[in-house]
Design an enzyme around this catalytic site. Structure first.
Site, PDB file in Angstrom:
ATOM      1  CG  ASP A 175      -1.682   1.271   1.381  1.00 27.51           C
ATOM      2  OD1 ASP A 175      -2.416   1.598   0.446  1.00 27.51           O
ATOM      3  OD2 ASP A 175      -1.544   1.937   2.424  1.00 27.51           O
TER       4      ASP A 175
ATOM      5  CD  GLU B  78     -10.910  17.047   5.098  1.00 24.88           C
ATOM      6  OE1 GLU B  78     -11.715  16.230   5.602  1.00 24.88           O
ATOM      7  OE2 GLU B  78     -10.116  16.767   4.208  1.00 24.88           O
TER       8      GLU B  78
ATOM      9  CB  VAL C  91     -13.529  18.368   2.186  1.00 24.04           C
ATOM     10  CG1 VAL C  91     -12.047  18.355   1.800  1.00 24.04           C
ATOM     11  CG2 VAL C  91     -13.933  19.752   2.677  1.00 24.04           C
ATOM     12  N   GLY C  92     -13.474  16.197  -0.483  1.00 28.18           N
ATOM     13  CA  GLY C  92     -13.169  14.806  -0.807  1.00 28.18           C
ATOM     14  C   GLY C  92     -12.678  14.633  -2.222  1.00 28.18           C
TER      15      GLY C  92
END
Length: 747
Positions: free
Chosen positions: A398, A432, A479-480
């Protein structure tokens, strides 16, 4: 000294004698062959103040010695009672599912057999016979019981060899063989116990009291009463008892017991510390984030306690082979006797046993290697982890937090429609602030760096793998990823296409911000590559890893930018969901590859569980750490190459031990069958070779293996179209910037 009356329950531990520095317990439960004494010993040694533990199963007793600091306290009785409570409420994992041989003899038992063997020639015949049969009786009974319950095992060979000698009236041989067997068993079990002690030495005993600040007043409380949020004071020579963040003060901390780093680490306000480090100089106040069983040292202790009983598939196969060789020896002994009628020659054959060295070399080698790895900051959860890691040919990473530092930083803030840069960033950071995601942390950190106010947010909704929705200053802020803003929320993002193309071309990840259903701007973030990542990848290639693959949720062009920096990679798969990582991993396994997966997040848990070996970074989430078989305790990804080197060295050691045991014992068996070796000599050679093999297994893995130095790559690989691989993934999106999954393969 105080004495305590024994309780009626035979399975309850009771105190026989107690002193401030020493405690003796007794319980018939110690006779249970299913009780794992290694686990029991580790459990006791993890208790406060315990310095040393000795368990005598034959005497049904445990002797516990305490540190001087403990023996000088007034709460001795309370701590003794705490140990009693722990032992009388043993968990199910304290008992083995398949108990085999009990612990070896103690030194007094060995000395008694040696003395009896030496005195045998000088004794009158009736006394000689009586003593010999008496000493042999336990071995004979054990052999009969083993034959009935478990079939032909080593105990049957030992019993038969002694029986042949007794029936011939050769009492000196019977007693000498018995003494050699006892001595061999004692050395074998002592060697194994010493390797266990190496692992236990990695565990620092938990502190008994901690100093905390409350209302600026310093006071001492029992360690068990420490709570999250407490301000813990640590001074020179003291053990850091909790995981947390430094609030004030500076110190030099020795973290060798936790991370393997030999050089002390300088700690200052804002830094994180792990339990188990020792303050060498300075004084700090730590805000406790993890206490008790949640701390790093407690988790390491738990991993190692469980690893003491772990057996790998290879180990079980090797032990099965050893068991199959016992009937061969038994049949050869009886065959020699049937053909020649020579009981002495048959007894010589029966003293040869392949299984001792083969069975005992594996745990000795494995635990020595686990100690070396732990000393260098790599926790291996038992023999299975080592066995599987040695056979891995494919490593999947990852990206974030493994090959990269996982510390995203904001590189670009681009507001649209007239908003100022600071107002735009402040709104995004307000939404956030409470989102536990690396990108969210980067945005909030940038706002604080600019000393911007973080407005209060309400009706916060976290959308896993997509982003966050919140109301900030009565404005709905989203937000994203582009997928979240454009596809899910139906907000037009085309006004930022020009800026998006430029940022993606630079290898940056994108965060989209919308206010009241209109795109307000984009934020560019980038993660820095670990400086040791490239050398580690090259080292893995030199150690037999044939395929290195990155799986990430990032946009295709972000992944390609990583690939350009790391041409050693063979494949990069981008824009993936967590379940896609496990699916791709399964695809490699279906092709016959042995796969390791390296990750650190909660969303990596499915892949960590599915992999042949799951490897977790030190900052990994709880679920990731529990799912992994290997845990790197430092942020140096080079520990992965070390773990691979350790596993390969163990595999080589065990292969040498197996063939040495088979070769040496076959030679002894051949000479004994030919009548060239008396039983005493055969027994001495067999036990001597077993001890030598165990010594080799222990010592060869005590040194830290050095991974091969990688050679610079001769050519740089460039991505080619993804049509060369097909894992049948459905069109899905995830990550910071997502459109559809991509896979790039180097042929």
């Amino acid at each position: 000294m105080t004495r305590h009356p024994a309780q009626q329950s035979k399975n309850k531990f009771t105190i026989v004698h107690s002193l401030p520095h020493r405690l003796r317990l007794r319980c018939n439960l110690l006779h249970d062959p299913a009780l794992d004494v290694d686990y029991l010993s580790a459990l006791i040694e993890s208790q406060p103040g315990v310095q040393n533990v000795r368990i005598n199963r034959l005497a049904s007793s445990i002797i516990i010695e305490f540190t001087q600091a403990h023996s000088g306290q007034n709460n001795t009785e309370a701590l003794h009672n705490q140990i009693l409570h722990t032992l009388n409420t043993l968990p199910g994992e304290a008992f083995l599912p398949d108990p085999e041989r009990e612990s070896g003899p103690d030194i007094m038992d060995v000395a008694g057999h040696i003395a009896a063997a030496a005195a045998t020639p000088a004794l009158p015949l009736p006394v000689k016979a009586g003593v010999s049969w008496f000493l042999a009786l336990p071995t004979l009974v054990d052999g009969v019981r083993t034959l009935i319950e478990r079939g032909l095992k080593i105990e049957v060979l030992d019993g038969t060899a002694k029986l042949f000698a007794l029936l011939r009236g050769d009492y000196f041989t019977s007693n000498t063989v018995g003494a050699l067997l006892k001595l061999g068993a004692y050395v074998e079990h002592s060697t194994e116990n010493k390797t266990n002690d190496l692992l236990k030495n990695l565990l620092q005993p938990q502190v008994e009291e901690v100093r905390i600040l409350r209302d600026e007043v310093e006071s001492k409380i029992p360690f068990e009463q420490t709570s999250v949020g407490d301000q813990v004071v640590c001074g020179p020579g003291e053990l850091v008892p909790v995981d947390g963040d430094v609030m004030r003060g500076e110190a030099s901390i020795n973290m060798s017991s936790v991370t393997g780093e030999s050089v002390p680490v300088h700690i200052k306000p804002g830094d994180s510390v792990l339990s188990g480090g020792v303050i060498e100089d300075g004084r700090i106040v730590v805000r406790a984030e993890m206490v008790g069983s949640e701390t790093s040292m407690a988790r390491i202790s738990n991993y190692l306690k469980k690893s003491l009983r772990d057996k790998s598939t290879s180990q079980r196969q090797t032990e099965a082979l050893a068991d199959k060789l016992v009937p061969l020896t038994f049949g050869a002994g009886l065959g020699i006797y049937a053909l020649t009628g020579d009981a002495s020659r048959a007894a010589s054959v029966l003293t040869v046993d392949y299984s001792c060295a083969i069975k005992l070399a594996t745990p000795v080698a494995v635990r020595s290697a686990m100690y070396v790895a732990g000393r260098e900051g790599v926790i291996l959860k038992g023999a299975s982890a080592l066995d599987s890691l040695a056979r891995v040919d494919t490593v999947l990473f990852d990206k974030t937090g493994t090959l990269t530092k996982g510390q995203l930083a904001v590189t670009d803030v681009i507001p649209l429609h007239g908003m100022t840069e600071n107002d735009f960033l402040s709104m995004a950071a307000g939404a956030e602030e409470h989102y536990a995601h690396p990108v969210a942390h980067a945005v909030v950190a940038e706002a604080r760096k600019r000393k911007l106010p973080l407005p209060e947010a309400s009706q916060v909704d976290f959308v896993v793998a997509h982003g966050v929705s919140a109301y900030v200053r009565d404005v709905r802020v989203l937000v994203g990823s582009r997928h979240f803003i454009h596809d899910d929320e139906q907000i037009d993002c085309s006004s930022a296409d020009e800026q998006t193309d430029k940022l993606l071309g630079d290898g940056k990840s994108l965060l989209y911000v919308a206010c009241n259903n209109q795109l307000a701007g984009i934020i560019g973030v980038r993660d820095e590559l670990r400086h040791e990542a490239r050398d580690m990848l090259r080292q893995l290639k030199t150690m037999g890893i044939t395929r290195l693959v990155v799986l990430t949720g990032d946009h295709q062009r972000t992944a390609e930018a990583l690939w350009a920096q790391l041409p050693e990679l063979d494949e990069v798969h981008s824009e993936l969901k967590p379940e896609d990582k496990a699916r791709i991993l399964k695809g490699f396994q279906n092709q016959g590859h042995k796969v390791a997966f390296v990750g650190d997040g909660v969303n990596d848990a499915p892949a960590l569980l599915s992999a042949d070996v799951g490897i977790c970074m030190p900052s990994g989430a709880d679920l990731a750490r529990e799912s992994a078989q290997v845990i790197l305790m430092t942020e140096d990804i080079g520990g992965l190459a070390l773990a691979r080197a350790v596993s390969q060295k163990v595999e080589s050691t065990l292969r040498h031990c197996l063939w040495s045991a088979v070769s040496i014992n076959s030679l002894i068996l051949a000479f004994a069958s030919a009548g060239k070796l008396p039983a005493i000599t055969a027994a001495a050679l067999h036990n001597g070779s077993t001890i030598g093999i165990l010594g080799y297994a222990a010592m060869r893995n005590r040194s830290t293996p050095q991974p091969k130095k990688p050679q610079p790559p001769k050519k740089t690989c460039a991505p080619i179209p993804s049509d060369d691989i097909d894992f049948s993934l459905a069109p899905i999106t995830t990550g910071i910037e997502g459109v559809a999954p991509h896979a790039h393969v180097v042929g």
